[in-house]
Design a protein around this motif. Structure first.
Motif, PDB file in Angstrom:
ATOM      1  N   ILE A   1       0.877  -1.172   0.000  1.00  0.00           N
ATOM      2  CA  ILE A   1       0.000   0.000   0.000  1.00  0.00           C
ATOM      3  C   ILE A   1       0.918   1.227   0.000  1.00  0.00           C
ATOM      4  N   PRO A   2       0.481   2.337  -0.636  1.00  0.00           N
ATOM      5  CA  PRO A   2       1.381   3.496  -0.763  1.00  0.00           C
ATOM      6  C   PRO A   2       1.857   4.047   0.583  1.00  0.00           C
ATOM      7  N   GLU A   3       1.022   3.883   1.626  1.00  0.00           N
ATOM      8  CA  GLU A   3       1.390   4.457   2.925  1.00  0.00           C
ATOM      9  C   GLU A   3       2.504   3.682   3.616  1.00  0.00           C
ATOM     10  N   PHE A   4       2.820   2.480   3.118  1.00  0.00           N
ATOM     11  CA  PHE A   4       3.815   1.684   3.834  1.00  0.00           C
ATOM     12  C   PHE A   4       5.205   2.317   3.805  1.00  0.00           C
ATOM     13  N   ALA A   5       5.504   3.071   2.745  1.00  0.00           N
ATOM     14  CA  ALA A   5       6.825   3.699   2.676  1.00  0.00           C
ATOM     15  C   ALA A   5       7.078   4.509   3.947  1.00  0.00           C
ATOM     16  N   ASP A   6       6.064   5.235   4.383  1.00  0.00           N
ATOM     17  CA  ASP A   6       6.242   6.043   5.589  1.00  0.00           C
ATOM     18  C   ASP A   6       6.065   5.211   6.858  1.00  0.00           C
ATOM     19  N   ALA A   7       4.987   4.412   6.912  1.00  0.00           N
ATOM     20  CA  ALA A   7       4.726   3.624   8.126  1.00  0.00           C
ATOM     21  C   ALA A   7       5.877   2.642   8.382  1.00  0.00           C
ATOM     22  N   GLY A   8       6.346   2.007   7.307  1.00  0.00           N
ATOM     23  CA  GLY A   8       7.442   1.052   7.444  1.00  0.00           C
ATOM     24  C   GLY A   8       8.718   1.739   7.906  1.00  0.00           C
ATOM     25  N   THR A   9       8.959   2.943   7.406  1.00  0.00           N
ATOM     26  CA  THR A   9      10.149   3.686   7.825  1.00  0.00           C
ATOM     27  C   THR A   9      10.042   4.046   9.303  1.00  0.00           C
ATOM     28  N   GLN A  10       8.851   4.481   9.718  1.00  0.00           N
ATOM     29  CA  GLN A  10       8.681   4.796  11.146  1.00  0.00           C
ATOM     30  C   GLN A  10       8.900   3.549  12.002  1.00  0.00           C
ATOM     31  N   MET A  11       8.356   2.415  11.522  1.00  0.00           N
ATOM     32  CA  MET A  11       8.541   1.161  12.260  1.00  0.00           C
ATOM     33  C   MET A  11      10.032   0.859  12.448  1.00  0.00           C
ATOM     34  N   THR A  12      10.824   1.017  11.365  1.00  0.00           N
ATOM     35  CA  THR A  12      12.247   0.698  11.483  1.00  0.00           C
ATOM     36  C   THR A  12      12.967   1.708  12.377  1.00  0.00           C
ATOM     37  N   GLN A  13      12.431   2.922  12.474  1.00  0.00           N
ATOM     38  CA  GLN A  13      13.026   3.888  13.404  1.00  0.00           C
ATOM     39  C   GLN A  13      12.772   3.474  14.849  1.00  0.00           C
ATOM     40  N   PHE A  14      11.549   3.010  15.110  1.00  0.00           N
ATOM     41  CA  PHE A  14      11.274   2.531  16.475  1.00  0.00           C
ATOM     42  C   PHE A  14      12.117   1.288  16.768  1.00  0.00           C
ATOM     43  N   LEU A  15      12.269   0.465  15.733  1.00  0.00           N
ATOM     44  CA  LEU A  15      13.089  -0.739  15.884  1.00  0.00           C
ATOM     45  C   LEU A  15      14.530  -0.344  16.247  1.00  0.00           C
TER      46      LEU A  15
END
Lengths: 448, 292
Positions: free
Chosen positions: A402-416
């Motif tokens: 989904i187009p929003e994953f680029a941002d959501a996934g990046t935020q997830m990896t930042q929390f990671l």
């Protein structure tokens, strides 16, 4: 004398104008590639070998995260700085629907029959072509493809009397990495991408989540990050890198991981199959000493690797002449001849685009490479549409399409990343990520 | 002689300034009221009032500090600490360079060095060739004396960012403060000597008050430059780990270029401008009030 000088000046000026005039007819096509060994080889070969009348190819090689942001902005705002988009299946699917990519079928129809036969479209690996098509229409051509697998240093394994299972679990990988790890000698047990970014640390991490039986949404688009399966996956990623990984965990993109593995100072490396050629190439200290195994599994037994390809699409906003010139360049770069030329130039295969054409694996020099068989096995083992144990409303193995994953996934990896270096607890990281994914479901209108 | 009808002549200038500065800002304010995601052209762009502002400002759970507030705090810490260090060290360097010793011109040129290096290049050099624990000098040196090097960029991101800001901006402060010191007339210096002032008195009781205008200029400009500094963060920590070295401008960048969210980026940019203006105003007033 004065008259002669005037005539000379006029002649020189005229010549200059003419020169500028002819230059004006030449097309310059602008291309940006992701900074990885196979794209660098394309950059080199294009400069040396690509000849097209009146066309200048201008190539920039950018870090992957930057390339993604640049091209997304370019496509979404209708910019024309780049005539060719170097993208993957994640972008291709939504960009084609948004009208940000040129349909390639008319270009193939206009191609002379002899050229079309020589290009041999059925020879392109169909899984790769399919991931770049919408309703059977191609919007991008696969330049090279990859799945993911384990690469390990056989010498370090032999020195400690260890063996790598052909199909390891994450627990086994962790044990092996810890046994290999030897900070006093500068030996790292396992290296893996640590730099945040959905396509950076996000790629291996999401396959770990899949392997542990985790998922990001249930069928009603409720975020499901706070589950025991997800927690186990987060803990494993941290455990491996903190107990046996590279010291500067968070600054490692795949380029640093490759350098470390090439230097012979890393035991295990989990990454793309397309990275193996760089380890077997000239200048690598581990040439001929690398073993390969399937992507680790855990609760989910198969399909725990990823699927990606770097593909070439045309910017629909470019001029018609540039589009045609770009298409010709794409056809050249994805042709059989290009694959053959790259093997001739570099018999180790480290410049050859893998997993795009079946015929590449029939090239005598290439089929003998140590990674060829395992790459084909890894490519055959994956299923793009069934990423998790439980049914989910999305597709995509190392990402959610989904187009929003680029941002959501990046935020997830930042929390990671925060969690890996103890800036926040696992509870906080999980809660924040869960909130982000819930917000996406609402913002994007997925949750009805 | 003043003419009554000469005002049309300044219209072109006003027009240019308005187009260059005010129109983009007003557009940003307009964007900040829209729900607009560039990555989703299939979703309509709709007016959403102050939703975008509330997205950042709301506090859903009082036990957790929302991202926005910790980023504001980080921005304040980075800016204030960097400004203080730059001013103090810049002043001390200037005093050192104000002496007519042999080779002082070479020293002055050398100390300007970091200022002329692009901030992204500064970041890459420090990150890869110096601070990297495997390939960098820091790692090699630490290992050679038997210490295990710590990855500074991951564990101490803010101090590293502040240090790099100072490394880059101290020359700018030196440039302005030194100009002030050079402007003090030789007669005054002579009379200080005749009156028997010691170094401490002449530096802090006479010279410092005399160059206060220069310091104020340096602090104001430094504040504006450092608040918007972004390239250095992008190439060193990329805001990480997590969002622990995000500043407001970096968050604006991520909202537009990573999330493609025009509305939220607009709201954040507007709040950043407002906060910066308030900060500049506050610093300026408090410096005037204390007669600095």
């Amino acid at each position: 004398m004065k008259r002669f000088a005037t005539k000379l000046l006029t002649a020189v000026l005229l010549a200059m104008f003419l020169f500028v005039g002819t230059q004006g007819f030449a097309q310059t096509i602008n291309i940006a590639l992701a900074n990885n060994p196979i794209s660098q080889a394309l950059n080199k070969l294009a400069k040396e070998k690509y000849k097209a009348a009146g066309v200048t190819v201008n190539i920039a090689v950018l870090p992957e995260n930057d390339l993604r942001q640049k091209l997304t902005t370019e496509a979404s705002t209708g910019g024309t700085s780049y005539d060719m988009f170097f993208i993957g299946p994640y972008e291709a699917a939504s960009w084609a629907k948004n009208g940000w990519l040129e349909n390639l079928e008319p270009y193939f129809k206009a191609m002379p029959a002899a050229k079309l036969t020589a290009y041999d479209r059925p020879d392109l690996i169909q899984g790769m072509v399919g991931s770049l098509a919408v309703k059977g229409q191609s919007y991008a051509l696969p330049f090279y493809g990859e799945s993911s697998f384990i690469m390990y240093n056989k010498e370090l394994f032999a020195a400690k009397g260890l063996t790598m299972p052909a199909e390891p679990t994450w627990d086994q990988i962790y044990d092996l990495a810890k046994k290999i790890n030897d900070p006093a000698k500068g030996i790292v047990g396992m290296t893996m991408r640590g730099a945040p970014g959905w396509g950076m640390s996000g790629a291996p991490f999401v396959t770990i989540v899949n392997a542990f039986g985790g998922k990001f949404y249930d069928m009603k688009w409720n975020a499901t990050v706070d589950t025991p399966e997800q927690r186990a996956a987060w803990a494993m990623y941290k455990k491996v890198l903190r107990d046996a990984g590279q010291p500067d965990i968070l600054s490692y993109t795949y380029n640093e991981c490759i350098a470390l593995m090439q230097s012979g100072k890393a035991g295990i490396y989990y990454d793309a199959t397309s990275i193996a050629p760089a380890l077997e190439g000239a200048g690598s200290k581990v040439q001929g000493k690398v073993g390969y195994a399937m992507a680790p599994h855990q609760k989910m037994m198969t399909n725990t690797s990823w699927l990606w390809n770097w593909a070439m699409g045309i910017n629909p906003k470019s001029s018609d002449a540039k589009k045609k010139a770009t298409f010709d360049f794409m056809v050249w770069a994805t042709s059989k001849e290009y694959a053959k030329m790259s093997v001739d130039l570099d018999p180790t295969g480290s410049s050859t685009p893998p997993a795009a054409r079946t015929s590449t694996y029939a090239l005598p020099a290439y089929s003998k490479t140590p990674y060829a068989a395992m790459t084909v096995k890894a490519l055959k083992a994956m299923d793009f549409t069934k990423p998790t144990i439980d049914p989910v409303p999305y597709v995509g193995l190392q990402y959610i399409a989904i187009p929003e994953f680029a941002d959501a996934g990046t935020q997830m990896t930042q929390f990671l990343a925060d969690y890996v270096v103890d800036k926040i607890t696992l509870d906080e990281a999980i809660k924040k990520t869960n909130d982000v994914f819930n917000q996406v479901a609402v913002d994007g209108g997925y949750r009805k | 002689m003043k003419k009554k009808n000469d005002w049309p002549f300044i219209l072109p200038a006003i027009f240019v300034v308005a187009v260059m500065t005010q129109v983009p800002f007003l557009l940003t304010v307009v964007y900040s009221t829209l729900r607009w995601n560039l990555a989703r052209p299939d979703m309509p762009i709709v007016f959403s009032g102050i939703d975008n502002y509330l997205f950042f400002l709301k506090i859903p759970d009082f036990t957790v500090v929302p991202e926005f507030y910790s980023i504001v705090l980080q921005t304040i810490i980075v800016t204030v600490v960097a400004l203080v260090i730059c001013t103090v060290i810049g002043f001390l360097f200037s005093i050192l360079l104000d002496h007519p010793i042999p080779g002082v011109n070479i020293a002055r040129t050398l100390i300007m060095g970091p200022f002329f290096v692009m901030s992204t290049v500064t970041g890459v050099i420090w990150k890869t060739t110096i601070l990297n624990t495997t390939f960098g000098w820091y790692g090699v040196l630490a290992k050679s004396i038997g210490l295990a090097p710590v990855d500074l960029l991951s564990y101490y991101p803010l101090p590293v960012i502040i240090f790099l800001f100072c490394w880059q901006w101290i020359p700018f402060f030196v440039l302005i403060i030194l100009a002030g010191l050079q402007g003090i007339s030789g007669e005054l210096v002579d009379s200080m000597r005749i009156d028997g002032l010691n170094w401490w008195q002449s530096t802090f009781r006479v010279k410092l008050p005399l160059i206060m205008n220069h310091i104020r200029v340096a602090v104001m400009l430094g504040l504006v430059f450092i608040v918007k500094e972004f390239g250095l963060i992008l190439v060193t920590t990329a805001g990480g780990p997590g969002t622990r070295s995000y500043t407001l401008p970096y968050q604006v960048y991520m909202q537009i270029f990573s999330a493609s969210n025009v509305g939220r980026a607009g709201a954040l940019a507007t709040m950043t401008v407002v906060l910066t203006l308030l900060a500049v105003n506050f610093v300026s007033k408090s410096m005037k009030k204390n007669n600095l």
